[in-house]
Structure formats: structure tokens, C-alpha cells
Motif scaffolding. Structure first.
Motif, PDB file in Angstrom:
ATOM      1  N   VAL A 104      47.531  34.965  41.577  1.00  0.00           N
ATOM      2  CA  VAL A 104      47.602  34.334  40.524  1.00  0.00           C
ATOM      3  C   VAL A 104      46.953  34.669  39.237  1.00  0.00           C
ATOM      4  O   VAL A 104      46.509  35.900  39.392  1.00  0.00           O
ATOM      5  CB  VAL A 104      46.991  32.965  40.965  1.00  0.00           C
ATOM      6  CG1 VAL A 104      47.867  32.011  41.761  1.00  0.00           C
ATOM      7  CG2 VAL A 104      45.473  32.782  40.847  1.00  0.00           C
ATOM      8  N   ASP A 105      47.234  34.189  37.960  1.00  0.00           N
ATOM      9  CA  ASP A 105      46.481  34.753  36.951  1.00  0.00           C
ATOM     10  C   ASP A 105      45.179  34.633  36.862  1.00  0.00           C
ATOM     11  O   ASP A 105      44.274  35.540  36.376  1.00  0.00           O
ATOM     12  CB  ASP A 105      47.231  34.168  35.749  1.00  0.00           C
ATOM     13  CG  ASP A 105      48.704  34.628  35.375  1.00  0.00           C
ATOM     14  OD1 ASP A 105      48.948  35.404  36.039  1.00  0.00           O
ATOM     15  OD2 ASP A 105      49.390  34.015  34.577  1.00  0.00           O
ATOM     16  N   ALA A 106      44.503  33.474  37.256  1.00  0.00           N
ATOM     17  CA  ALA A 106      43.160  33.137  37.443  1.00  0.00           C
ATOM     18  C   ALA A 106      42.855  32.435  38.479  1.00  0.00           C
ATOM     19  O   ALA A 106      43.370  31.506  38.841  1.00  0.00           O
ATOM     20  CB  ALA A 106      42.910  32.714  36.106  1.00  0.00           C
ATOM     21  N   ILE A 107      41.508  32.731  38.979  1.00  0.00           N
ATOM     22  CA  ILE A 107      41.173  31.747  40.051  1.00  0.00           C
ATOM     23  C   ILE A 107      39.874  31.139  39.487  1.00  0.00           C
ATOM     24  O   ILE A 107      39.026  32.025  38.682  1.00  0.00           O
ATOM     25  CB  ILE A 107      40.801  32.407  41.599  1.00  0.00           C
ATOM     26  CG1 ILE A 107      39.602  33.755  41.149  1.00  0.00           C
ATOM     27  CG2 ILE A 107      42.037  32.749  42.008  1.00  0.00           C
ATOM     28  CD1 ILE A 107      39.111  33.910  42.684  1.00  0.00           C
ATOM     29  N   VAL A 108      39.445  30.030  39.718  1.00  0.00           N
ATOM     30  CA  VAL A 108      38.054  29.565  39.116  1.00  0.00           C
ATOM     31  C   VAL A 108      36.973  29.429  40.147  1.00  0.00           C
ATOM     32  O   VAL A 108      37.142  28.901  41.264  1.00  0.00           O
ATOM     33  CB  VAL A 108      38.326  28.113  38.648  1.00  0.00           C
ATOM     34  CG1 VAL A 108      37.062  27.344  38.030  1.00  0.00           C
ATOM     35  CG2 VAL A 108      39.418  28.103  37.650  1.00  0.00           C
ATOM     36  N   ASN A 109      35.953  30.122  39.717  1.00  0.00           N
ATOM     37  CA  ASN A 109      34.925  30.245  40.717  1.00  0.00           C
ATOM     38  C   ASN A 109      33.668  29.315  40.204  1.00  0.00           C
ATOM     39  O   ASN A 109      33.557  28.739  39.264  1.00  0.00           O
ATOM     40  CB  ASN A 109      33.965  31.652  40.351  1.00  0.00           C
ATOM     41  CG  ASN A 109      33.007  31.912  41.433  1.00  0.00           C
ATOM     42  OD1 ASN A 109      32.740  31.300  42.678  1.00  0.00           O
ATOM     43  ND2 ASN A 109      31.794  32.840  40.791  1.00  0.00           N
ATOM     44  N   ALA A 110      33.295  28.589  41.371  1.00  0.00           N
ATOM     45  CA  ALA A 110      32.287  27.563  41.259  1.00  0.00           C
ATOM     46  C   ALA A 110      30.932  28.210  41.321  1.00  0.00           C
ATOM     47  O   ALA A 110      30.200  28.670  42.225  1.00  0.00           O
ATOM     48  CB  ALA A 110      32.355  26.649  42.516  1.00  0.00           C
ATOM     49  N   ALA A 111      30.555  28.883  40.212  1.00  0.00           N
ATOM     50  CA  ALA A 111      29.489  29.827  40.156  1.00  0.00           C
ATOM     51  C   ALA A 111      28.256  28.970  39.724  1.00  0.00           C
ATOM     52  O   ALA A 111      28.070  27.869  39.533  1.00  0.00           O
ATOM     53  CB  ALA A 111      29.604  30.725  38.895  1.00  0.00           C
ATOM     54  N   ASN A 112      26.962  29.896  39.658  1.00  0.00           N
ATOM     55  CA  ASN A 112      25.843  29.260  39.363  1.00  0.00           C
ATOM     56  C   ASN A 112      25.291  29.900  38.029  1.00  0.00           C
ATOM     57  O   ASN A 112      26.238  30.552  37.340  1.00  0.00           O
ATOM     58  CB  ASN A 112      24.487  29.536  40.371  1.00  0.00           C
ATOM     59  CG  ASN A 112      24.362  31.089  40.503  1.00  0.00           C
ATOM     60  OD1 ASN A 112      24.380  31.938  39.607  1.00  0.00           O
ATOM     61  ND2 ASN A 112      24.193  31.393  41.831  1.00  0.00           N
ATOM     62  N   CYS A 144      44.210  38.417  42.121  1.00  0.00           N
ATOM     63  CA  CYS A 144      44.308  37.669  40.925  1.00  0.00           C
ATOM     64  C   CYS A 144      44.026  38.558  39.609  1.00  0.00           C
ATOM     65  O   CYS A 144      43.543  39.864  39.755  1.00  0.00           O
ATOM     66  CB  CYS A 144      43.474  36.444  40.785  1.00  0.00           C
ATOM     67  SG  CYS A 144      41.548  36.683  40.959  1.00  0.00           S
ATOM     68  N   ARG A 145      44.400  38.121  38.553  1.00  0.00           N
ATOM     69  CA  ARG A 145      44.121  39.089  37.182  1.00  0.00           C
ATOM     70  C   ARG A 145      42.768  38.774  36.764  1.00  0.00           C
ATOM     71  O   ARG A 145      42.093  39.800  35.977  1.00  0.00           O
ATOM     72  CB  ARG A 145      45.124  38.764  36.165  1.00  0.00           C
ATOM     73  CG  ARG A 145      46.635  39.217  36.443  1.00  0.00           C
ATOM     74  CD  ARG A 145      47.601  38.690  35.623  1.00  0.00           C
ATOM     75  NE  ARG A 145      47.074  38.959  33.963  1.00  0.00           N
ATOM     76  CZ  ARG A 145      47.823  38.489  32.882  1.00  0.00           C
ATOM     77  NH1 ARG A 145      48.399  37.408  33.055  1.00  0.00           N
ATOM     78  NH2 ARG A 145      47.185  38.705  31.937  1.00  0.00           N
ATOM     79  N   LYS A 146      42.362  37.426  36.629  1.00  0.00           N
ATOM     80  CA  LYS A 146      41.262  37.027  35.914  1.00  0.00           C
ATOM     81  C   LYS A 146      40.264  36.276  37.064  1.00  0.00           C
ATOM     82  O   LYS A 146      41.148  35.658  37.706  1.00  0.00           O
ATOM     83  CB  LYS A 146      41.177  36.597  34.815  1.00  0.00           C
ATOM     84  CG  LYS A 146      42.006  37.394  33.716  1.00  0.00           C
ATOM     85  CD  LYS A 146      40.970  38.628  33.220  1.00  0.00           C
ATOM     86  CE  LYS A 146      41.696  39.318  32.092  1.00  0.00           C
ATOM     87  NZ  LYS A 146      40.900  40.482  31.506  1.00  0.00           N
ATOM     88  N   ASN A 167      43.743  33.118  26.812  1.00  0.00           N
ATOM     89  CA  ASN A 167      43.757  34.212  27.411  1.00  0.00           C
ATOM     90  C   ASN A 167      45.219  34.644  28.000  1.00  0.00           C
ATOM     91  O   ASN A 167      45.612  35.716  28.476  1.00  0.00           O
ATOM     92  CB  ASN A 167      42.918  34.711  28.406  1.00  0.00           C
ATOM     93  CG  ASN A 167      41.333  34.786  27.904  1.00  0.00           C
ATOM     94  OD1 ASN A 167      41.055  36.095  27.530  1.00  0.00           O
ATOM     95  ND2 ASN A 167      40.623  33.719  27.662  1.00  0.00           N
ATOM     96  N   GLY A 168      46.063  33.859  27.712  1.00  0.00           N
ATOM     97  CA  GLY A 168      47.302  33.802  27.721  1.00  0.00           C
ATOM     98  C   GLY A 168      48.009  33.814  29.269  1.00  0.00           C
ATOM     99  O   GLY A 168      48.972  34.239  29.890  1.00  0.00           O
ATOM    100  N   LEU A 169      47.066  32.796  30.186  1.00  0.00           N
ATOM    101  CA  LEU A 169      47.302  32.950  31.594  1.00  0.00           C
ATOM    102  C   LEU A 169      48.142  31.831  31.947  1.00  0.00           C
ATOM    103  O   LEU A 169      47.803  30.779  31.192  1.00  0.00           O
ATOM    104  CB  LEU A 169      45.986  33.082  32.444  1.00  0.00           C
ATOM    105  CG  LEU A 169      44.922  33.792  31.739  1.00  0.00           C
ATOM    106  CD1 LEU A 169      43.568  33.747  32.454  1.00  0.00           C
ATOM    107  CD2 LEU A 169      45.417  35.261  32.280  1.00  0.00           C
ATOM    108  N   LYS A 170      49.064  31.980  32.816  1.00  0.00           N
ATOM    109  CA  LYS A 170      49.925  30.770  33.259  1.00  0.00           C
ATOM    110  C   LYS A 170      49.603  30.218  34.414  1.00  0.00           C
ATOM    111  O   LYS A 170      50.203  29.070  34.359  1.00  0.00           O
ATOM    112  CB  LYS A 170      51.448  31.608  33.115  1.00  0.00           C
ATOM    113  CG  LYS A 170      51.780  32.173  31.798  1.00  0.00           C
ATOM    114  CD  LYS A 170      52.175  31.401  30.813  1.00  0.00           C
ATOM    115  CE  LYS A 170      52.594  32.071  29.543  1.00  0.00           C
ATOM    116  NZ  LYS A 170      52.698  31.182  28.298  1.00  0.00           N
TER     117      LYS A 170
END
Length: 239
Positions: free
Chosen positions: A59-67, A113-115, A150-153
Motif C-alpha cells: 500500500v502507499d503507507a502502513i502506520v506503525n504503533a511506535a514508541n 509499502c511506499r512509506k 504526502n499525496g498517499l492514497k
């Protein structure tokens, strides 16, 4: 029962079922409780639900559950860093960490993914849950805003804060769905083609299966017989 997609090299957006598809194929049912929002095929076509490994998603971006350090940890955070390779950690070192409730974006390196959007969820505070809720809402909102900027869809969210940070899965799923729905209703939300909720642990699978239909109920014409019966029952409860 929602399908579990086993690990593969890449999972494309087209492989991730929309809510419309899940309702139509009896893999997701209308809630027994009254819906919190009106039914909309426009939204259900653009929301995906995936049970499996977020690091496989193309996908364009995955969201990481970061610290707050952004330098990797356990659970999803550790898995993303491991799959991305050393380049991700090196870039994260340049970002100066991240505060709870906020998000930062990096390249994805060895991931398909892209980002990667890194967001820092709250440690659940059962003494002051409203503070935790505000921070978690901010995680989803700031991540969506970064995607649009960032233009991610297409963007895929892990279940933020429901692991060692202790946020109850049902409450976290409600906040995720509510924040995404509200974002999709504004002008910026129209720029996103698909928002995907990713579950892995069974408690999160159950929570999203229960909570999603309240925020994104089945639209007319997409219900199977079981869904129609549940929808009719919910309408009777509110009449």
C-alpha cells in the motif's frame, strides 16, 4: 467469520476486501446494536479490513504503533523495523523522536509499502481515560493528515496502543473507526482511496468485527440475509 490472510511476499490493495465485499459475502454482519452513523456505500467501498501481517501490505503507507524514540520495540513496531531493515532505523535516528499522539513519516526500505507513518499511541490511563482517548484520536488524525500531505492514497493502520500499552481493544476500535469516518467526511478525506484496518491478535479481530458495523453499517443492497435480519432488529430497537 472474517478471513485470516496468511503471510505472503506482498499483499496488494486489490487483495484486501472492502466492507462492501465482506457484508455481501457474509464475512461481516450488521451490529445487533443501533448504528452510530448512516449507511454509505461510498465509505464502505473505501474501508478495508485485513487480518494478518501488516508488513506484507503493498500500500502507499502502513502506520506503525511506535514508541517515542521511533527506534523500534516489541510487537508490530519490532516486526516493521525487522522487515524494513537497517535503513529504517537509521532514518528514524534523524527525526528526534516523536511525542505521544503525533506522527512522523519515513521511507519504507525493504517493506513492500511506499512509506511508513510512525505514530506514538498512549499508554492507557484507566484513571483518566479521556486523556488516553484524546491522544489516540490524535494518532489516527495526524497519520491521516500526513498521508494526504504526502499525496498517499492508501493507508493501513495497525491496532494502535492495544498491545503492551493496554488500551482496551473495543474502545480503541471505536476511536479508530470514529476518527477515520469523520476524516473521510471532510475535504481532505476525499483524497484517500482506501483506509485499511489491520488486526492480528484475536482480541482485536473480535473488537473490529463488532465495532466497524456500528460506524460503517451495511448499505442497502449489500446485505446478505443474516445482515438484513440484524439491521432490521437494530432499527426496531431504536423505533
Amino acid at each position: 467469520m472474517l478471513r485470516v490472510v496468511t503471510r505472503m511476499a506482498h499483499t496488494s490493495v486489490s487483495d484486501i476486501p472492502s466492507l462492501t465485499f465482506l457484508y455481501r459475502n457474509n464475512e461481516l454482519e450488521a451490529s445487533k446494536h443501533p448504528p452510530l452513523n448512516g449507511a454509505s456505500p461510498a465509505y464502505n467501498d473505501r474501508i478495508g479490513l485485513f487480518c494478518g501481517d501488516i508488513t506484507t501490505l503493498s500500500v502507499d503507507a502502513i502506520v506503525n504503533a511506535a514508541n517515542t524514540s521511533l527506534l523500534g520495540g516489541g510487537g508490530v513496531d519490532g516486526a516493521i523495523h525487522l522487515a524494513a531493515g537497517r535503513g529504517l532505523r537509521a532514518e528514524c535516528r534523524t527525526l528526534g523522536g516523536c511525542s505521544t499522539g503525533l506522527s512522523k513519516i519515513t521511507n519504507a526500505y525493504n517493506l513492500p509499502c511506499r512509506k511508513v507513518i510512525h505514530t506514538v499511541g498512549p499508554v492507557y490511563d484507566d484513571i483518566d481515560p479521556s486523556k488516553s482517548e484524546a491522544a489516540l484520536r490524535s494518532c489516527y488524525k495526524s497519520s491521516l493528515e500526513l498521508a494526504v500531505q504526502n499525496g498517499l492514497k492508501t493507508i493501513a493502520f495497525s491496532a494502535i496502543s492495544t498491545g503492551v500499552y493496554g488500551y482496551p481493544s473495543n474502545g480503541a476500535a471505536h476511536i479508530a473507526c470514529d476518527t477515520v469516518r469523520k476524516f473521510m467526511e471532510n475535504g481532505d478525506g476525499e483524497k484517500l482511496e482506501k483506509v485499511i484496518f489491520v488486526t492480528f491478535e484475536s482480541k482485536d479481530v473480535r473488537a473490529y468485527n463488532n465495532i466497524i458495523p456500528r460506524h460503517f453499517p451495511p448499505a442497502p443492497g449489500t446485505e446478505n440475509e443474516a445482515t438484513q435480519e440484524r439491521t432490521a432488529g437494530a432499527e426496531t430497537d431504536t423505533s
